[in-house]
Design an enzyme around this catalytic site. Sequence first.
Site, PDB file in Angstrom:
ATOM      1  N   LYS A 172       0.885  -1.180   0.000  1.00  0.00           N
ATOM      2  CA  LYS A 172       0.000   0.000   0.000  1.00  0.00           C
ATOM      3  C   LYS A 172       0.912   1.215   0.000  1.00  0.00           C
ATOM      4  CE  LYS A 172      -1.786   3.094   1.872  1.00  0.00           C
ATOM      5  NZ  LYS A 172      -1.696   4.506   1.443  1.00  0.00           N
ATOM      6  N   GLU A 245      10.116   1.537  10.236  1.00  0.00           N
ATOM      7  CA  GLU A 245      11.122   2.534   9.836  1.00  0.00           C
ATOM      8  C   GLU A 245      10.436   3.887   9.957  1.00  0.00           C
ATOM      9  OE1 GLU A 245      14.149   1.782   9.215  1.00  0.00           O
ATOM     10  OE2 GLU A 245      14.190  -0.305   8.571  1.00  0.00           O
ATOM     11  N   CYS A 279      14.183  10.873   5.545  1.00  0.00           N
ATOM     12  CA  CYS A 279      14.146  10.475   6.960  1.00  0.00           C
ATOM     13  C   CYS A 279      15.519  10.694   7.595  1.00  0.00           C
ATOM     14  CB  CYS A 279      13.716   9.032   7.086  1.00  0.00           C
ATOM     15  SG  CYS A 279      14.643   7.935   6.015  1.00  0.00           S
ATOM     16  N   GLU A 378      11.044  16.909  13.865  1.00  0.00           N
ATOM     17  CA  GLU A 378      11.355  16.653  12.459  1.00  0.00           C
ATOM     18  C   GLU A 378      10.741  17.769  11.602  1.00  0.00           C
ATOM     19  OE1 GLU A 378       9.505  13.162  10.552  1.00  0.00           O
ATOM     20  OE2 GLU A 378      11.429  12.784   9.589  1.00  0.00           O
TER      21      GLU A 378
HETATM   22  P1  NAD Z   1       2.770   8.911   6.964  1.00  0.00           P
HETATM   23  O1  NAD Z   1       3.007   8.208   8.258  1.00  0.00           O
HETATM   24  O2  NAD Z   1       1.799  10.027   6.936  1.00  0.00           O
HETATM   25  O3  NAD Z   1       2.261   7.865   5.860  1.00  0.00           O
HETATM   26  C1  NAD Z   1       2.996   6.703   5.543  1.00  0.00           C
HETATM   27  C2  NAD Z   1       2.051   5.653   4.965  1.00  0.00           C
HETATM   28  O4  NAD Z   1       1.136   5.240   5.974  1.00  0.00           O
HETATM   29  C3  NAD Z   1       1.202   6.147   3.801  1.00  0.00           C
HETATM   30  O5  NAD Z   1       1.082   5.106   2.846  1.00  0.00           O
HETATM   31  C4  NAD Z   1      -0.136   6.431   4.451  1.00  0.00           C
HETATM   32  O6  NAD Z   1      -1.232   6.341   3.564  1.00  0.00           O
HETATM   33  C5  NAD Z   1      -0.197   5.323   5.490  1.00  0.00           C
HETATM   34  N1  NAD Z   1      -1.048   5.583   6.650  1.00  0.00           N
HETATM   35  C6  NAD Z   1      -1.384   6.777   7.208  1.00  0.00           C
HETATM   36  N2  NAD Z   1      -2.142   6.572   8.307  1.00  0.00           N
HETATM   37  C7  NAD Z   1      -2.277   5.234   8.446  1.00  0.00           C
HETATM   38  C8  NAD Z   1      -2.933   4.396   9.417  1.00  0.00           C
HETATM   39  N3  NAD Z   1      -3.593   4.892  10.439  1.00  0.00           N
HETATM   40  N4  NAD Z   1      -2.844   3.058   9.261  1.00  0.00           N
HETATM   41  C9  NAD Z   1      -2.152   2.526   8.230  1.00  0.00           C
HETATM   42  N5  NAD Z   1      -1.522   3.257   7.289  1.00  0.00           N
HETATM   43  C10 NAD Z   1      -1.586   4.598   7.395  1.00  0.00           C
HETATM   44  O7  NAD Z   1       4.198   9.371   6.453  1.00  0.00           O
HETATM   45  P2  NAD Z   1       4.577  10.219   5.152  1.00  0.00           P
HETATM   46  O8  NAD Z   1       4.201  11.644   5.346  1.00  0.00           O
HETATM   47  O9  NAD Z   1       4.065   9.512   3.947  1.00  0.00           O
HETATM   48  O10 NAD Z   1       6.168  10.072   5.142  1.00  0.00           O
HETATM   49  C11 NAD Z   1       7.031  10.912   5.842  1.00  0.00           C
HETATM   50  C12 NAD Z   1       7.524  10.249   7.119  1.00  0.00           C
HETATM   51  O11 NAD Z   1       8.143   8.999   6.830  1.00  0.00           O
HETATM   52  C13 NAD Z   1       8.587  11.082   7.814  1.00  0.00           C
HETATM   53  O12 NAD Z   1       8.341  11.102   9.199  1.00  0.00           O
HETATM   54  C14 NAD Z   1       9.880  10.325   7.510  1.00  0.00           C
HETATM   55  O13 NAD Z   1      10.904  10.526   8.444  1.00  0.00           O
HETATM   56  C15 NAD Z   1       9.404   8.923   7.508  1.00  0.00           C
HETATM   57  N6  NAD Z   1      10.338   8.058   6.781  1.00  0.00           N
HETATM   58  C16 NAD Z   1      11.122   7.174   7.477  1.00  0.00           C
HETATM   59  C17 NAD Z   1      12.055   6.390   6.800  1.00  0.00           C
HETATM   60  C18 NAD Z   1      12.954   5.424   7.516  1.00  0.00           C
HETATM   61  O14 NAD Z   1      13.632   4.648   6.861  1.00  0.00           O
HETATM   62  N7  NAD Z   1      12.996   5.406   8.839  1.00  0.00           N
HETATM   63  C19 NAD Z   1      12.175   6.509   5.414  1.00  0.00           C
HETATM   64  C20 NAD Z   1      11.368   7.419   4.742  1.00  0.00           C
HETATM   65  C21 NAD Z   1      10.441   8.187   5.425  1.00  0.00           C
END
Ligand code: NAD
Length: 477
Positions: A172, A245, A279, A378
């Site tokens: 997803k 992650e 990230c 962040e």
């Molecule tokens: P997000 O948490 O808003 O969304 C990530 C994914 O989760 C999306 O596909 C979203 O549709 C889904 N999602 C949202 N709410 C959900 C729920 N309640 N249940 C299940 N799925 C749900 O994050 P984002 O804005 O897409 O990405 C940015 C974040 O990701 C930043 O905090 C960044 O640091 C982090 N990130 C971490 C890494 C790592 O390797 N640690 C890598 C890349 C990004």
Amino acid sequence: MTKKLRNYIDGQWSPATSTFEARNPANDQVIAEVADSGPAEVDAAVAAARAAFATWRHVNPSVRARYLHAIGDRVKARESELAQAITTEMGKTIGEATGEVDKLAKAFHFYAEEASRVHGEVIPNDVDGFHSLAVREPIGVVGAITPWNYPLELVGWKLCAAVAAGCTIVVKPSQYASLSPVLLFECIDDAGLPGGVANLVLGAGAAGPALAAHAGLDKLAFTGSTATGNTIARNVPRAMPLTMELGGTCPMIVTEHADIKAAVTGAARRGFRNAGQICIAINRIYVHRSVYSDFVDGLTSAVAALRAGNGMDPAMDVGPMATRAGVDVVEAHVKDAVAHGATVTTGGDRIPELAPGYFFEPTVVAGCTPEMRVMCEETFGPVVGVMAYDDLADAIAWANGTESGLAAYVYTQDLRQAHDLGRRLDFGNVAVNNVDAGIMNAPYGGRKGSGFGVEHGKAGLEGYLQHKHIRIRYGAE
Ligand code: NAD
């Protein structure tokens, strides 16, 4: 004509009952009409993955490897098209997007090779006539939920490792990046991967929660914000392996023994690539007072020289931010720092000439203090905060002093400091005198609020395997 993006379930492209619009952050134009899946589509994808697992788990690793190589070849052959999709949907520059696709292709080849290197051991028993075989088997059906900032690599690391291990997977992707994953699944389809082994469910609303809470999964691999990761961890339907992650605010320490020119180059690269939406982006920088003004002057010049604009223009260094909400956070962090006494040395504002695109100027905020939001939350945008320190112990305490545990950076030419900081910084990745903390064949993961479990390398494959002990009494005297 607006593209219509559909799910890929059991080897077939299928629509969902409703759709949503995806927009280009460089100009706010609609680029695609995307399937907005719900529980029914997720159920269908998990069922397809479950059915496929019965066969795929026993497919010879060399055969799995052939499929992965074939997909990697197709990704590379369509590199330019996939890169344009990434830039169009989430804004990063076309050069960076091309690099991401190249790395995705390499991930397929890397895990194709790793597929045939999964082996066990024969363990001695304390009585004769027994053999204990410790073998590894695939975990089962994997749910993978990914963000938009590396829309292909973050799908790829999970998918390549899971499929290599003999698992099946339901992906997803983020609602802000559906186009490039669809093209990736076209490559998968073209390579003839058996139906149900890899499935794609698109969606902006219910799809993520429905997958994360699905009782039919054997493992959930999530990359995204700490807040979403915490919500998911609270809602998983039963005890099962998770890989998380999550987000972080990554520190950089520049000591009095640093090569300042190299530190400036590193900070400009890791603070502003992908408009700071990484990230492992450098968010907050602690610089020894004796070299502080040299560093701030150097970084200010380097960042002022960055050109912001539509990432499709190869002359641009920084594209738009992926979302409007992201621009609001960045602006709030800069305003908070200034209100508490910090100084903007370059940038500091939205870019009205580039409206309605979601642009913010590459920004350096100097004279920060640890309580400012840019120094402890962040920012996830093109802004870094800088402050001076006198005692290295304070810098270490500030660096370690948030919930973030993903990556930290150090610049020093003193060998003792390099090793000492490598040991003391409480992060899953520490890069010394370089800013490329993640490489394909070394484990990559966070700790504390930045999550647990690793991706990349052999360790990334291990997360999709489970141990089995087969103890055979063969009766020898
Ligand atoms: P997000 O948490 O808003 O969304 C990530 C994914 O989760 C999306 O596909 C979203 O549709 C889904 N999602 C949202 N709410 C959900 C729920 N309640 N249940 C299940 N799925 C749900 O994050 P984002 O804005 O897409 O990405 C940015 C974040 O990701 C930043 O905090 C960044 O640091 C982090 N990130 C971490 C890494 C790592 O390797 N640690 C890598 C890349 C990004």
